[in-house]
Design a protein around this motif. Structure first.
Motif, PDB file in Angstrom:
ATOM      1  N   LYS A  76       0.842  -1.185  -0.101  1.00 19.25           N
ATOM      2  CA  LYS A  76       0.136  -0.142  -0.023  1.00 19.25           C
ATOM      3  C   LYS A  76       0.692   1.215  -0.105  1.00 19.25           C
ATOM      4  O   LYS A  76       0.450   2.475  -0.461  1.00 19.25           O
ATOM      5  N   VAL A  79       0.575   5.142   4.692  1.00 21.44           N
ATOM      6  CA  VAL A  79      -0.800   5.302   4.667  1.00 21.44           C
ATOM      7  C   VAL A  79      -1.287   6.372   5.572  1.00 21.44           C
ATOM      8  O   VAL A  79      -2.468   6.780   5.542  1.00 21.44           O
ATOM      9  N   THR A 115      -7.195   0.358   8.229  1.00 22.65           N
ATOM     10  CA  THR A 115      -6.545   0.667   6.761  1.00 22.65           C
ATOM     11  C   THR A 115      -6.575  -0.864   6.255  1.00 22.65           C
ATOM     12  O   THR A 115      -6.956  -0.895   4.940  1.00 22.65           O
TER      13      THR A 115
END
Length: 120
Positions: A76, A79, A115
């Motif tokens: 990812k 974040v 998340t």
């Protein structure tokens, strides 16, 4: 260009303001070095998913780099910011205590839960 935060004054709500500041400090520690020091600290003491990002120069009782600490995941990327840790620009001392690391850890855990998808 590096951003600078000044913690020297509190301006009234409504007034004419003129600021003339002269600060002298021996900058023995670069922003990059401060970022690396904080990244190493959080890696060793909190989590390998945390890193320091680009610092801001803060002028107050002492001149220091304020390094934001971010949570990131391999797939990812970064974040979210989970805290800040300061580094003295003259001595390189990392200005933290165990409470700061615990708060960063708690915010990182909370952000990770929000998340990442729940395991099936």
């Amino acid at each position: 260009m590096t951003a600078v935060d000044l913690e020297l004054l509190r301006a009234p709500a409504s007034a004419d303001l003129e600021i003339d500041i002269r600060v002298r400090a021996r900058m023995a520690i670069t922003a990059f070095t401060a970022q690396r020091k904080v990244s190493r600290l959080v890696l060793e003491r909190v989590s390998n998913l945390l890193c320091g990002e680009e610092p801001t120069l803060v002028v107050g009782d002492r001149v220091r780099w304020r390094v934001p600490v971010w949570l990131g995941f391999p797939k990812k990327g970064l974040v979210g910011k989970v805290g800040d840790i300061d580094v003295d620009v003259e001595t390189g001392e990392i200005l933290f205590d165990q409470r700061v690391l615990e708060e960063i850890s708690e915010r990182a855990d909370d952000l990770a839960r929000r998340t990442l998808p729940a395991p099936a």
